[in-house]
Design a protein around this motif. Structure first.
Motif, PDB file in Angstrom:
ATOM      1  N   PRO A   1      10.506  10.906  -0.736  1.00 49.78           N
ATOM      2  CA  PRO A   1      11.605  11.746  -0.243  1.00 49.78           C
ATOM      3  C   PRO A   1      12.888  11.470  -1.025  1.00 49.78           C
ATOM      4  O   PRO A   1      13.204  10.322  -1.336  1.00 49.78           O
ATOM      5  CB  PRO A   1      11.741  11.309   1.228  1.00 49.78           C
ATOM      6  CG  PRO A   1      10.387  10.802   1.595  1.00 49.78           C
ATOM      7  CD  PRO A   1       9.857  10.146   0.359  1.00 49.78           C
ATOM      8  N   GLY A   2      13.628  12.531  -1.315  1.00 46.55           N
ATOM      9  CA  GLY A   2      14.884  12.394  -2.038  1.00 46.55           C
ATOM     10  C   GLY A   2      14.758  12.506  -3.541  1.00 46.55           C
ATOM     11  O   GLY A   2      15.775  12.659  -4.240  1.00 46.55           O
TER      12      GLY A   2
ATOM     13  N   LYS B   1      15.957  15.946  -4.752  1.00 48.45           N
ATOM     14  CA  LYS B   1      17.412  16.020  -4.543  1.00 48.45           C
ATOM     15  C   LYS B   1      18.148  15.335  -5.689  1.00 48.45           C
ATOM     16  O   LYS B   1      19.154  15.843  -6.210  1.00 48.45           O
ATOM     17  CB  LYS B   1      17.780  15.375  -3.204  1.00 48.45           C
ATOM     18  CG  LYS B   1      19.271  15.423  -2.877  1.00 48.45           C
ATOM     19  CD  LYS B   1      19.532  14.816  -1.499  1.00 48.45           C
ATOM     20  CE  LYS B   1      21.003  14.975  -1.097  1.00 48.45           C
ATOM     21  NZ  LYS B   1      21.896  14.175  -1.971  1.00 48.45           N
ATOM     22  N   GLU B   2      17.658  14.174  -6.086  1.00 50.76           N
ATOM     23  CA  GLU B   2      18.281  13.435  -7.195  1.00 50.76           C
ATOM     24  C   GLU B   2      18.214  14.237  -8.496  1.00 50.76           C
ATOM     25  O   GLU B   2      19.197  14.330  -9.239  1.00 50.76           O
ATOM     26  CB  GLU B   2      17.584  12.080  -7.375  1.00 50.76           C
ATOM     27  CG  GLU B   2      18.103  11.271  -8.559  1.00 50.76           C
ATOM     28  CD  GLU B   2      17.297  10.002  -8.794  1.00 50.76           C
ATOM     29  OE1 GLU B   2      17.723   9.190  -9.631  1.00 50.76           O
ATOM     30  OE2 GLU B   2      16.236   9.826  -8.157  1.00 50.76           O
TER      31      GLU B   2
ATOM     32  N   GLU C   1      20.416  17.514  -8.707  1.00 50.03           N
ATOM     33  CA  GLU C   1      21.831  17.222  -8.880  1.00 50.03           C
ATOM     34  C   GLU C   1      22.164  16.841 -10.318  1.00 50.03           C
ATOM     35  O   GLU C   1      23.317  16.934 -10.735  1.00 50.03           O
ATOM     36  CB  GLU C   1      22.261  16.130  -7.898  1.00 50.03           C
ATOM     37  CG  GLU C   1      22.289  16.633  -6.452  1.00 50.03           C
ATOM     38  CD  GLU C   1      22.595  15.563  -5.437  1.00 50.03           C
ATOM     39  OE1 GLU C   1      22.667  14.379  -5.832  1.00 50.03           O
ATOM     40  OE2 GLU C   1      22.761  15.901  -4.249  1.00 50.03           O
TER      41      GLU C   1
ATOM     42  N   ARG D   1       9.168  18.847   2.861  1.00 52.46           N
ATOM     43  CA  ARG D   1      10.614  18.628   2.886  1.00 52.46           C
ATOM     44  C   ARG D   1      11.140  18.242   1.510  1.00 52.46           C
ATOM     45  O   ARG D   1      12.205  18.702   1.084  1.00 52.46           O
ATOM     46  CB  ARG D   1      10.968  17.545   3.905  1.00 52.46           C
ATOM     47  CG  ARG D   1      10.910  18.011   5.358  1.00 52.46           C
ATOM     48  CD  ARG D   1      11.585  17.006   6.261  1.00 52.46           C
ATOM     49  NE  ARG D   1      10.955  15.689   6.185  1.00 52.46           N
ATOM     50  CZ  ARG D   1       9.932  15.310   6.957  1.00 52.46           C
ATOM     51  NH1 ARG D   1       9.422  16.151   7.843  1.00 52.46           N
ATOM     52  NH2 ARG D   1       9.418  14.099   6.840  1.00 52.46           N
ATOM     53  N   THR D   2      10.392  17.384   0.817  1.00 52.98           N
ATOM     54  CA  THR D   2      10.866  16.902  -0.484  1.00 52.98           C
ATOM     55  C   THR D   2      10.846  18.004  -1.529  1.00 52.98           C
ATOM     56  O   THR D   2      11.811  18.187  -2.275  1.00 52.98           O
ATOM     57  CB  THR D   2      10.025  15.704  -0.952  1.00 52.98           C
ATOM     58  OG1 THR D   2      10.098  14.668   0.032  1.00 52.98           O
ATOM     59  CG2 THR D   2      10.533  15.164  -2.286  1.00 52.98           C
ATOM     60  N   LYS D   3       9.757  18.756  -1.611  1.00 49.61           N
ATOM     61  CA  LYS D   3       9.718  19.869  -2.560  1.00 49.61           C
ATOM     62  C   LYS D   3      10.807  20.885  -2.214  1.00 49.61           C
ATOM     63  O   LYS D   3      11.431  21.487  -3.089  1.00 49.61           O
ATOM     64  CB  LYS D   3       8.343  20.539  -2.545  1.00 49.61           C
ATOM     65  CG  LYS D   3       7.185  19.620  -2.914  1.00 49.61           C
ATOM     66  CD  LYS D   3       7.333  18.989  -4.273  1.00 49.61           C
ATOM     67  CE  LYS D   3       6.131  18.109  -4.603  1.00 49.61           C
ATOM     68  NZ  LYS D   3       6.263  17.435  -5.909  1.00 49.61           N
TER      69      LYS D   3
ATOM     70  N   GLU E   1      13.667  20.377  -1.294  1.00 52.58           N
ATOM     71  CA  GLU E   1      15.006  19.955  -1.725  1.00 52.58           C
ATOM     72  C   GLU E   1      15.521  20.813  -2.874  1.00 52.58           C
ATOM     73  O   GLU E   1      16.738  20.957  -3.054  1.00 52.58           O
ATOM     74  CB  GLU E   1      14.986  18.469  -2.114  1.00 52.58           C
ATOM     75  CG  GLU E   1      14.825  17.556  -0.909  1.00 52.58           C
ATOM     76  CD  GLU E   1      14.498  16.113  -1.255  1.00 52.58           C
ATOM     77  OE1 GLU E   1      14.368  15.284  -0.329  1.00 52.58           O
ATOM     78  OE2 GLU E   1      14.363  15.806  -2.458  1.00 52.58           O
TER      79      GLU E   1
ATOM     80  N   ASP F   1      16.924  23.676  -1.016  1.00 45.82           N
ATOM     81  CA  ASP F   1      18.144  23.244  -0.320  1.00 45.82           C
ATOM     82  C   ASP F   1      19.338  23.263  -1.267  1.00 45.82           C
ATOM     83  O   ASP F   1      20.434  23.710  -0.892  1.00 45.82           O
ATOM     84  CB  ASP F   1      17.961  21.831   0.248  1.00 45.82           C
ATOM     85  CG  ASP F   1      16.910  21.770   1.349  1.00 45.82           C
ATOM     86  OD1 ASP F   1      16.606  22.826   1.933  1.00 45.82           O
ATOM     87  OD2 ASP F   1      16.393  20.672   1.603  1.00 45.82           O
ATOM     88  N   TYR F   2      19.136  22.776  -2.491  1.00 51.49           N
ATOM     89  CA  TYR F   2      20.225  22.766  -3.467  1.00 51.49           C
ATOM     90  C   TYR F   2      20.669  24.195  -3.774  1.00 51.49           C
ATOM     91  O   TYR F   2      21.866  24.514  -3.770  1.00 51.49           O
ATOM     92  CB  TYR F   2      19.783  22.065  -4.759  1.00 51.49           C
ATOM     93  CG  TYR F   2      20.776  22.242  -5.884  1.00 51.49           C
ATOM     94  CD1 TYR F   2      21.889  21.427  -5.978  1.00 51.49           C
ATOM     95  CD2 TYR F   2      20.608  23.266  -6.827  1.00 51.49           C
ATOM     96  CE1 TYR F   2      22.824  21.617  -6.994  1.00 51.49           C
ATOM     97  CE2 TYR F   2      21.535  23.457  -7.835  1.00 51.49           C
ATOM     98  CZ  TYR F   2      22.634  22.622  -7.913  1.00 51.49           C
ATOM     99  OH  TYR F   2      23.565  22.826  -8.911  1.00 51.49           O
TER     100      TYR F   2
ATOM    101  N   ARG G   1      22.679  25.891  -1.044  1.00 55.06           N
ATOM    102  CA  ARG G   1      24.079  25.464  -0.986  1.00 55.06           C
ATOM    103  C   ARG G   1      24.942  26.163  -2.034  1.00 55.06           C
ATOM    104  O   ARG G   1      26.152  26.315  -1.859  1.00 55.06           O
ATOM    105  CB  ARG G   1      24.178  23.944  -1.173  1.00 55.06           C
ATOM    106  CG  ARG G   1      23.633  23.136   0.000  1.00 55.06           C
ATOM    107  CD  ARG G   1      24.056  21.680  -0.087  1.00 55.06           C
ATOM    108  NE  ARG G   1      23.585  21.024  -1.298  1.00 55.06           N
ATOM    109  CZ  ARG G   1      22.415  20.411  -1.403  1.00 55.06           C
ATOM    110  NH1 ARG G   1      21.580  20.387  -0.368  1.00 55.06           N
ATOM    111  NH2 ARG G   1      22.070  19.815  -2.531  1.00 55.06           N
TER     112      ARG G   1
END
Length: 432
Positions: free
Chosen positions: A156-157, A160-161, A164, A192-194, A196, A199-200, A203
């Protein structure tokens, strides 16, 4: 040193290297650390080999007064910050791609299609981790019109890393499946991780994603985004159907309900590659690549690196998919093999790694499917498959299988070879 000053140094260098054994003249060496090595210890060697500067994060390796050494707090973070800064300076439109299965093949297909019209930078191989993504971005030049950046995850995460750092303008998730469950904890953790990536983009506002409409998990997490859809429904932006699969994938596609159908005959093995190819069609069409050039790129693409490859030896026909394996991709490969119109089928399957607490159950499920499908000529390789309930032949590892094949090689068979890379089933190919 702040990132803007380092960026000016980077612009004066011939490129980035993190390997002291490969330091082109005038390059910028960044000393990364791993579990078994410390790049700082090789900074002097990098400078001797041709690098103009060496970025280190331990003062003991930066001789006082030698301006070729650049001391930073953390070399990996510096590499990532430099890549992000470079990406922002150039402003190249970037397509971010992730997924459980097929992301490397899909990335290759997308890049092949887009390259028919654009100068495209894309991830080499599967350099899709916190080091590979920034190294990809730092290869961007003003000549590149589009970038296709692959992003992988095992915890997880992770995505996201990476988003960014890359700051993609568009996104595609190939699929979500049961892989790296040891790191993710559950299938829901994978989703959830995929997600991300979505999610980016959510936003950023009014972002475009390329969505496989046939996948219910992706539809669910795509809310609030602008989807360009593809799949089998005839109302989608790009829609199509498989037309052949013995042994190579063939399919037809069209744009919308009224479009003309185009026929594609790929050199890919497996119906499971259909969504990957259709994603490439969709993105190519979205970016204005002519239909005939889309077809040409997909017809001519040659798979590599033990991914969906077909190889004919003097004795057998091999379907080599031994780069990676998880329950989702294994079931897809077995199901596809079952549907292929060939005789004398044989399977050589290796353990699926990193499944954590679900490992025993998932390996048993694969064996149960083999029995349900009526496969009889099966070899299982690895301790995890050996621990399941079955009547098939097993070997503890690839060398043991090779020893057996040297004594009794199968002949005139079509053989599916599938397993996690760590099982090294690619080494068996030369003995078939």
């Amino acid at each position: 040193m702040d990132i803007t000053a380092l960026y000016q140094i980077f612009l004066g260098c011939t490129g980035i290297t993190t390997d002291s054994r490969n330091c082109p003249e005038g390059s910028l060496f960044i000393a990364l650390k791993g579990d078994t090595f410390n790049g700082n210890a090789f900074a002097a060697k990098a400078l001797e080999a041709g690098s103009a500067y060496a970025v280190v994060d331990e003062a003991a390796y930066a001789p006082t007064g030698d301006t070729r050494y650049i001391l930073v707090d953390n070399c990996l973070h510096t590499l990532q910050q430099l890549a992000n800064y470079h990406r922002r300076q150039l402003g190249t439109r970037i397509i971010g791609i992730t997924g459980t299965n097929g992301k490397t093949t899909t990335k290759e297909l997308i890049s092949a299609v887009l390259s028919q019209k654009y100068n495209v930078l894309y991830t080499l191989g599967n350099l899709n981790n916190p080091i590979g993504v920034p190294l990809t971005l730092l290869r961007l030049t003003t000549e590149h019109e589009l970038g296709v950046v692959e992003m992988g995850a095992s915890h997880p995460g992770d995505i996201k890393e990476l988003v960014e750092i890359a700051e993609p303008d568009y996104g595609i998730i190939t699929n979500v499946g049961k892989a790296h469950l040891e790191g993710f904890g559950s299938f829901e953790g994978v989703i959830r991780t995929k997600g991300e990536l979505y999610d980016y983009l959510r936003r950023q506002g009014n972002s475009t994603i390329f969505l496989h409409q046939d996948n219910p998990y992706l539809r669910e997490i795509a809310r609030g985004l602008n989807p360009i859809t593809y799949g089998e429904e005839n109302s989608l932006y790009i829609n199509g159907h498989v037309t052949g699969n013995s042994p190579y994938l063939a399919f037809e596609w069209r744009a919308g309900k009224e479009g003309e159908f185009h026929q594609v005959h790929t050199r890919l093995i497996g119906e499971y590659n259909f969504p990957n190819a259709l994603a490439a069609v969709t993105i190519g069409h979205f970016f204005g690549v002519e239909a005939e050039k889309i077809d040409k790129a997909l017809n001519e693409y040659e798979p590599r690196n033990n991914r969906s490859q077909l190889k004919k030896t003097a004795d057998n026909t091999l379907i080599i998919d031994a780069y990676n394996a998880n329950p989702t991709s294994m079931l897809a490969a077995i199901g596809n093999f079952r549907n292929m119109q060939v005789e004398k089928k044989m399977l050589i399957l290796g353990d699926m790694r990193e499944l954590g607490k679900d490992s025993a159950e998932e390996h048993q499920r694969i064996v149960d499917y083999l029995e349900e499908y009526g496969f009889e000529d099966v070899i299982l390789v690895g301790e995890l498959f050996a621990a399941t309930r079955h009547t098939y032949t097993t070997y503890p590892d690839a060398p043991a299988l090779i020893a057996a094949l040297q004594k009794n090689k199968p002949c005139r068979k079509t053989i599916l070879i599938k397993g996690s890379n760590g099982i090294k089933l690619n080494t068996v190919v030369d003995y078939l």
